[in-house]
Design a protein around this motif. Structure first.
Motif, PDB file in Angstrom:
ATOM      1  N   SER A 150     -58.145 -28.600   1.360  1.00  0.00           N
ATOM      2  CA  SER A 150     -56.702 -28.345   1.293  1.00  0.00           C
ATOM      3  C   SER A 150     -56.142 -27.780   2.603  1.00  0.00           C
ATOM      4  CB  SER A 150     -56.385 -27.387   0.140  1.00  0.00           C
ATOM      5  OG  SER A 150     -57.115 -26.176   0.266  1.00  0.00           O
ATOM      6  N   ASN A 151     -56.870 -26.880   3.238  1.00  0.00           N
ATOM      7  CA  ASN A 151     -56.379 -26.296   4.497  1.00  0.00           C
ATOM      8  C   ASN A 151     -56.411 -27.313   5.630  1.00  0.00           C
ATOM      9  OD1 ASN A 151     -55.771 -23.595   3.664  1.00  0.00           O
ATOM     10  ND2 ASN A 151     -57.971 -23.219   3.484  1.00  0.00           N
ATOM     11  N   HIS A 152     -57.396 -28.186   5.620  1.00  0.00           N
ATOM     12  CA  HIS A 152     -57.453 -29.253   6.623  1.00  0.00           C
ATOM     13  C   HIS A 152     -56.251 -30.189   6.446  1.00  0.00           C
ATOM     14  CE1 HIS A 152     -59.676 -31.908   9.441  1.00  0.00           C
ATOM     15  NE2 HIS A 152     -59.081 -32.884   8.760  1.00  0.00           N
ATOM     16  N   PHE A 153     -55.968 -30.553   5.219  1.00  0.00           N
ATOM     17  CA  PHE A 153     -54.819 -31.412   4.906  1.00  0.00           C
ATOM     18  C   PHE A 153     -53.529 -30.744   5.382  1.00  0.00           C
ATOM     19  CE2 PHE A 153     -54.148 -34.941   1.586  1.00  0.00           C
ATOM     20  CZ  PHE A 153     -52.995 -35.397   2.211  1.00  0.00           C
ATOM     21  N   ARG A 154     -53.390 -29.462   5.123  1.00  0.00           N
ATOM     22  CA  ARG A 154     -52.202 -28.713   5.539  1.00  0.00           C
ATOM     23  C   ARG A 154     -52.059 -28.710   7.067  1.00  0.00           C
ATOM     24  NH1 ARG A 154     -48.961 -24.260   3.746  1.00  0.00           N
ATOM     25  NH2 ARG A 154     -48.392 -22.886   5.472  1.00  0.00           N
ATOM     26  N   ASP A 155     -53.181 -28.529   7.771  1.00  0.00           N
ATOM     27  CA  ASP A 155     -53.137 -28.511   9.242  1.00  0.00           C
ATOM     28  C   ASP A 155     -52.640 -29.837   9.800  1.00  0.00           C
ATOM     29  OD1 ASP A 155     -54.090 -25.937   9.212  1.00  0.00           O
ATOM     30  OD2 ASP A 155     -56.185 -26.495   9.614  1.00  0.00           O
ATOM     31  N   ASP A 205     -56.455 -33.936  -6.727  1.00  0.00           N
ATOM     32  CA  ASP A 205     -55.989 -32.945  -7.704  1.00  0.00           C
ATOM     33  C   ASP A 205     -56.502 -31.543  -7.413  1.00  0.00           C
ATOM     34  OD1 ASP A 205     -58.652 -32.927  -8.558  1.00  0.00           O
ATOM     35  OD2 ASP A 205     -58.271 -34.231 -10.271  1.00  0.00           O
ATOM     36  N   PHE A 206     -57.430 -31.409  -6.448  1.00  0.00           N
ATOM     37  CA  PHE A 206     -58.010 -30.107  -6.092  1.00  0.00           C
ATOM     38  C   PHE A 206     -58.528 -29.369  -7.329  1.00  0.00           C
ATOM     39  CE2 PHE A 206     -54.745 -30.816  -2.719  1.00  0.00           C
ATOM     40  CZ  PHE A 206     -55.631 -31.031  -1.683  1.00  0.00           C
ATOM     41  N   GLN A 207     -58.970 -30.146  -8.333  1.00  0.00           N
ATOM     42  CA  GLN A 207     -59.484 -29.593  -9.583  1.00  0.00           C
ATOM     43  C   GLN A 207     -58.489 -28.655 -10.255  1.00  0.00           C
ATOM     44  OE1 GLN A 207     -63.437 -27.950  -9.083  1.00  0.00           O
ATOM     45  NE2 GLN A 207     -64.155 -29.718  -7.921  1.00  0.00           N
ATOM     46  N   GLY A 208     -57.199 -28.866  -9.941  1.00  0.00           N
ATOM     47  CA  GLY A 208     -56.146 -28.052 -10.559  1.00  0.00           C
ATOM     48  C   GLY A 208     -55.986 -26.669  -9.969  1.00  0.00           C
ATOM     49  N   ASN A 209     -56.662 -26.386  -8.855  1.00  0.00           N
ATOM     50  CA  ASN A 209     -56.585 -25.061  -8.233  1.00  0.00           C
ATOM     51  C   ASN A 209     -55.196 -24.864  -7.600  1.00  0.00           C
ATOM     52  OD1 ASN A 209     -56.809 -22.935  -6.157  1.00  0.00           O
ATOM     53  ND2 ASN A 209     -58.983 -22.963  -6.641  1.00  0.00           N
ATOM     54  N   ARG A 210     -54.426 -23.907  -8.118  1.00  0.00           N
ATOM     55  CA  ARG A 210     -53.036 -23.728  -7.675  1.00  0.00           C
ATOM     56  C   ARG A 210     -52.938 -23.192  -6.248  1.00  0.00           C
ATOM     57  NH1 ARG A 210     -48.990 -22.047 -12.583  1.00  0.00           N
ATOM     58  NH2 ARG A 210     -49.334 -23.954 -13.803  1.00  0.00           N
ATOM     59  N   GLN A 211     -53.921 -22.453  -5.821  1.00  0.00           N
ATOM     60  CA  GLN A 211     -53.911 -21.959  -4.440  1.00  0.00           C
ATOM     61  C   GLN A 211     -53.965 -23.129  -3.460  1.00  0.00           C
ATOM     62  OE1 GLN A 211     -57.147 -19.281  -3.522  1.00  0.00           O
ATOM     63  NE2 GLN A 211     -56.752 -19.336  -1.314  1.00  0.00           N
ATOM     64  N   PHE A 212     -54.798 -24.107  -3.751  1.00  0.00           N
ATOM     65  CA  PHE A 212     -54.930 -25.260  -2.871  1.00  0.00           C
ATOM     66  C   PHE A 212     -53.689 -26.160  -2.951  1.00  0.00           C
ATOM     67  CE2 PHE A 212     -59.734 -24.885  -3.940  1.00  0.00           C
ATOM     68  CZ  PHE A 212     -59.815 -23.743  -3.145  1.00  0.00           C
ATOM     69  N   ILE A 213     -53.143 -26.321  -4.158  1.00  0.00           N
ATOM     70  CA  ILE A 213     -51.918 -27.118  -4.326  1.00  0.00           C
ATOM     71  C   ILE A 213     -50.763 -26.470  -3.565  1.00  0.00           C
ATOM     72  CG2 ILE A 213     -50.259 -28.021  -6.006  1.00  0.00           C
ATOM     73  CD1 ILE A 213     -52.587 -27.883  -8.081  1.00  0.00           C
ATOM     74  N   HIS A 214     -50.668 -25.151  -3.641  1.00  0.00           N
ATOM     75  CA  HIS A 214     -49.616 -24.393  -2.951  1.00  0.00           C
ATOM     76  C   HIS A 214     -49.702 -24.591  -1.445  1.00  0.00           C
ATOM     77  CE1 HIS A 214     -47.481 -20.864  -1.320  1.00  0.00           C
ATOM     78  NE2 HIS A 214     -46.801 -20.884  -2.465  1.00  0.00           N
ATOM     79  N   ALA A 215     -50.932 -24.633  -0.910  1.00  0.00           N
ATOM     80  CA  ALA A 215     -51.110 -24.802   0.532  1.00  0.00           C
ATOM     81  C   ALA A 215     -50.461 -26.089   1.028  1.00  0.00           C
ATOM     82  CB  ALA A 215     -52.603 -24.792   0.870  1.00  0.00           C
TER      83      ALA A 215
END
Length: 395
Positions: free
Chosen positions: A205-210, A230-240
């Motif tokens: 997720s952080n790589h995608f955000r970068d 879907d990041f396994q539904g992890n909201r922290q990763f979705i938020h990023a």
């Protein structure tokens, strides 16, 4: 009559009966012995032929060097072709596309090769690559860049992307590479997607955000759509990702609820996809988008249920496209949906309140997304101006 009576008496006489039984037993034993001897002879004969064959092969190989062996004429073994399943439906005429040969297409392809980038257009064998990369009538070219490698940790039964439990590590220079390539292409709109990386702690997720932030840094006017895992539904990763500055947060539901377990990887659930789209809409200043493939055997009731579920999750954009079987190892097509049926689904989806609907046999999640999105923005801006004028007149 006298002769017949005599014969009858002889057969039933106790002494004669004993003699007949002994003769019968003797004949049976003789038959078994003969059969056994015959069997031994056959076994011995087979054993002798096998020994003779072994000896002949030994004689041929004696003194033979590796060069002599490789010089011998090889025998081509012809294997029977895999029979074509009677369930494979022939493609209808409306699925034919024009070959990719425009100047813009060739220029984008060369840049992809030079930059060492992967595109889902090529990896997923998209039939619209020529039209999207070429730009079409409006000359708004759209490319879908696949980041975080070309190998996925999941194995959906409709997708031709390579899979592995442990793909190669991420390229730390990828954000810079992607932003440089997009700058060279001069695109108005870019779609970023990625493989699933369940093997990473943050699932990429952080790589995608970068990557998104680097694109916006170099070209603030560039419209960016992110087709995310879907990041396994992890909201922290979705938020990023939802707060990275992207314009469209896309995550595909792929199929209807009833067929999800058959079509998608077991880790990609129907309700999880709805939760991802719902949460992204609440935390990000962006449109949300999803795509449904038709042709897996879904019913009209199934599709209506899915559309209602998506609207309940406040999804803005939905696209419909025909599922095409990429290889014989993947799910077969149950039905080819006609263009008229796709038109009907567009009308029904628009009536439910989606801001934009793209529906057609060759429509894909990112199919000419730039043109669709830009036209939608123009419509919204025109509507906003009309509303402002109405307010001024009212005052």
């Amino acid at each position: 009559m006298v002769k017949a009576s005599i014969v009858k008496v002889m057969l039933w006489h106790p002494v004669n009966t004993k003699i007949l039984c002994e003769l019968s037993t003797h004949r049976l034993l003789s038959s078994q012995v003969t059969s056994l001897v015959s069997s031994v002879k056959i076994t011995k004969s087979s054993f002798s032929r096998l020994e003779a064959l072994r000896q002949r092969l030994a004689n041929e190989d004696e003194g033979m060097s590796i060069d002599d062996f490789t010089a011998k004429k090889s025998i081509t073994v012809r294997r029977k072709a895999v029979p074509r399943s009677a369930k494979i439906l022939p493609k209808p005429k409306w699925l034919k596309v024009q070959p990719a040969d425009s100047d813009n297409y060739r220029r984008l392809r060369e840049t992809v090769r030079e930059s060492g980038l992967a595109t889902v257009c090529e990896e997923a064998r998209c039939p619209n690559i020529g039209e999207c990369w070429g730009g079409g009538e409006d000359q708004t070219a759209t490319a879908t860049i696949m980041i975080m490698g070309d190998t996925c940790t999941r194995g959906c039964r409709f997708c031709s992307v390579k899979t592995s439990r442990k793909p190669p590590p991420l390229d730390p220079k990828e954000p810079e590479k992607v932003s440089d390539a997009i700058s060279k292409w001069g695109l108005d709109y870019v779609v970023l997607t990625s493989v699933d990386r369940d093997d990473l702690e943050d699932q990429g997720s952080n790589h995608f955000r970068d990557v998104i932030m680097k694109l916006k840094e170099k070209n603030p006017d560039l419209l960016v759509e992110a087709l995310t895992p879907d990041f396994q539904g992890n909201r922290q990763f979705i938020h990023a990702l939802a707060t990275s500055g992207l314009d469209v947060y896309a995550h595909n539901i792929e199929t209807v609820r009833r067929l999800t377990s058959k079509v998608r990887d077991r880790r990609a659930t129907y309700d999880q996809t709805l939760d991802v789209l719902r949460y992204a809409k609440t935390v990000g200043n962006c449109l949300t988008k999803t795509s449904i493939m038709l042709g897996f055997g879904e019913s009209k009731e199934d599709i209506i249920e899915t559309l209602n579920d998506l609207r309940a999750a406040n999804v803005d954009v939905v696209t419909f496209g025909q599922y095409l079987q990429p290889t014989k190892r993947h799910l077969p097509v149950k039905k080819y949906i006609t263009p008229e049926e796709f038109d009907e689904w567009q009308v029904k989806a628009e009536a439910l309140g989606f801001k934009y609907v793209a529906s057609g046999p060759l429509v894909r999640s990112s199919y000419k997304a730039g043109e669709f999105f830009l036209k939608n923005l123009l419509k919204e801006q025109e509507q906003e101006r009309e509303d402002e004028n109405d307010i001024m007149v009212a005052h």
